[in-house]
Design an enzyme around this catalytic site. Structure first.
Site, PDB file in Angstrom:
ATOM      1  N   CYS B  87       0.885  -1.115  -0.051  1.00 39.83           N
ATOM      2  CA  CYS B  87       0.078  -0.253  -0.030  1.00 39.83           C
ATOM      3  C   CYS B  87       0.781   1.200  -0.035  1.00 39.83           C
ATOM      4  CB  CYS B  87      -0.963  -0.086   1.106  1.00 39.83           C
ATOM      5  SG  CYS B  87      -2.309   1.013   1.161  1.00 39.83           S
ATOM      6  N   HIS B 195      -3.244  -5.841   0.596  1.00 40.05           N
ATOM      7  CA  HIS B 195      -2.665  -6.085   2.135  1.00 40.05           C
ATOM      8  C   HIS B 195      -2.690  -7.656   2.223  1.00 40.05           C
ATOM      9  CE1 HIS B 195      -2.638  -2.072   3.789  1.00 40.05           C
ATOM     10  NE2 HIS B 195      -3.546  -1.852   2.554  1.00 40.05           N
ATOM     11  N   GLU B 197      -0.858  -9.114   4.436  1.00 40.65           N
ATOM     12  CA  GLU B 197      -0.813  -9.311   6.201  1.00 40.65           C
ATOM     13  C   GLU B 197      -2.393  -9.187   6.623  1.00 40.65           C
ATOM     14  OE1 GLU B 197      -0.230  -6.272   4.567  1.00 40.65           O
ATOM     15  OE2 GLU B 197      -0.748  -4.679   5.710  1.00 40.65           O
TER      16      GLU B 197
END
Lengths: 76, 222
Positions: B87, B195, B197
């Site tokens: 990002c 993302h 994660e």
């Protein structure tokens, strides 16, 4: 010494903000606007005698992203 | 695997990635403040996290890319250290010149925050080796400036060298050629808007993100 740096999108790079403004002008009834491109004006106050090469280096290294933007330095 | 996460003023996904890395590696990452001039020794991965570094002033990622710690990251990347930018981290990596192109305002002008399907375009890099080319994975996106732009020559080169790691499988932000994530020439730097994660535990709604880190951990060793 005062300088103005104009940072503008390169031709051909899509400008979604310009497009939205163009659209809004149309909604306000302003006809005849063919295109809108949004740029940025950066005003610098630098030591007298600062040479153009130094200012150009500032533009290349930080003030403009030359992948998508052009810049123009204007002496006030 | 020893890891580090950069922290800039305005980073906010540094905590998300730290939780993910600790869960997967068993060790909390070193959190490295932007003013540091070096990285810890013995790292297997550096992550440039998401957020709004320096308030996204000037351009997203522009100021962060010129911070002292990024000089150390550029140098380490040159030596082959795996670097992942997610990002805002992707924006920082392009601004720092580690990846080509730029990330511009979303074509629809709106902040986009939702799960998106992605197609895996490269399954050979240290990051993507546990995925299958052509596979669809789902990661969340949350960004305002994710509209990837590069000139046609750069795009052709990225594609012919297999450097497009992930593509959006549906329209998201106007990115040229649906690019969601790219690798550098050497394959050790990955920048991506989605993302991974945030897809680590079942409670996240899926675990598609795990393999990105596990593939690297297998190579680097625990």
């Amino acid at each position: 010494m005062k300088l103005k740096v104009y940072v503008t999108l390169k031709p051909g790079v899509l400008d979604p903000q310009g497009r939205a403004i163009h659209h809004a002008l149309g909604s306000l009834g302003f006809g005849g606007v063919e295109d809108v491109r949004v740029g940025r004006l950066i005003e610098l106050t630098v030591a007298d005698g600062t040479d153009d090469a130094a200012v150009e280096a500032m533009c290349r290294q930080l003030l403009a992203n030359t992948v998508i933007e052009n810049f123009r330095i204007e002496h006030a | 695997m020893k890891t580090a996460v950069l922290v800039f003023p305005g980073s906010n996904c540094d905590r998300d990635i730290a939780v993910a890395l600790e869960l997967l590696t068993g060790t909390a990452p070193a959190m490295v403040w932007h003013a540091e001039t070096s990285l810890p020794d013995g790292l297997g991965l550096v992550v440039v996290p998401g957020g709004f570094s320096y308030g996204d002033y000037l351009r997203s990622g522009a100021i962060a890319a010129r911070s002292p710690v990024m000089r150390a990251v550029v140098e380490a990347a040159g030596r082959g250290l795996p670097v992942l930018g997610v990002c805002n981290g992707f924006q920082v990596l392009t601004e720092a010149g580690l990846l080509p192109g730029a990330l511009m305002r979303n074509a629809g002008l709106s902040f986009v925050c939702r799960d998106v399907p992605l197609t895996v375009g490269n399954a050979e890099s240290v990051f993507t080796r546990l995925y299958t080319k052509g596979e669809t994975v789902t990661f969340p996106v949350a960004h305002h400036d994710g509209n990837y732009f590069a000139d046609a020559d750069t795009l052709d080169r990225l594609e012919s060298n297999g450097r497009v790691a992930f593509r959006y499988a549906e329209p998201v932000n106007g990115s040229t050629r649906d690019i969601a994530g790219i690798l550098n020439d050497a394959g050790n730097v990955l920048g991506m808007m989605p993302h991974p994660e945030r897809r680590i535990e079942a409670a996240h709604g899926g675990t598609d993100g795990r393999r990105l880190f596990e593939g690297l951990m297998e190579l680097v060793g625990a």
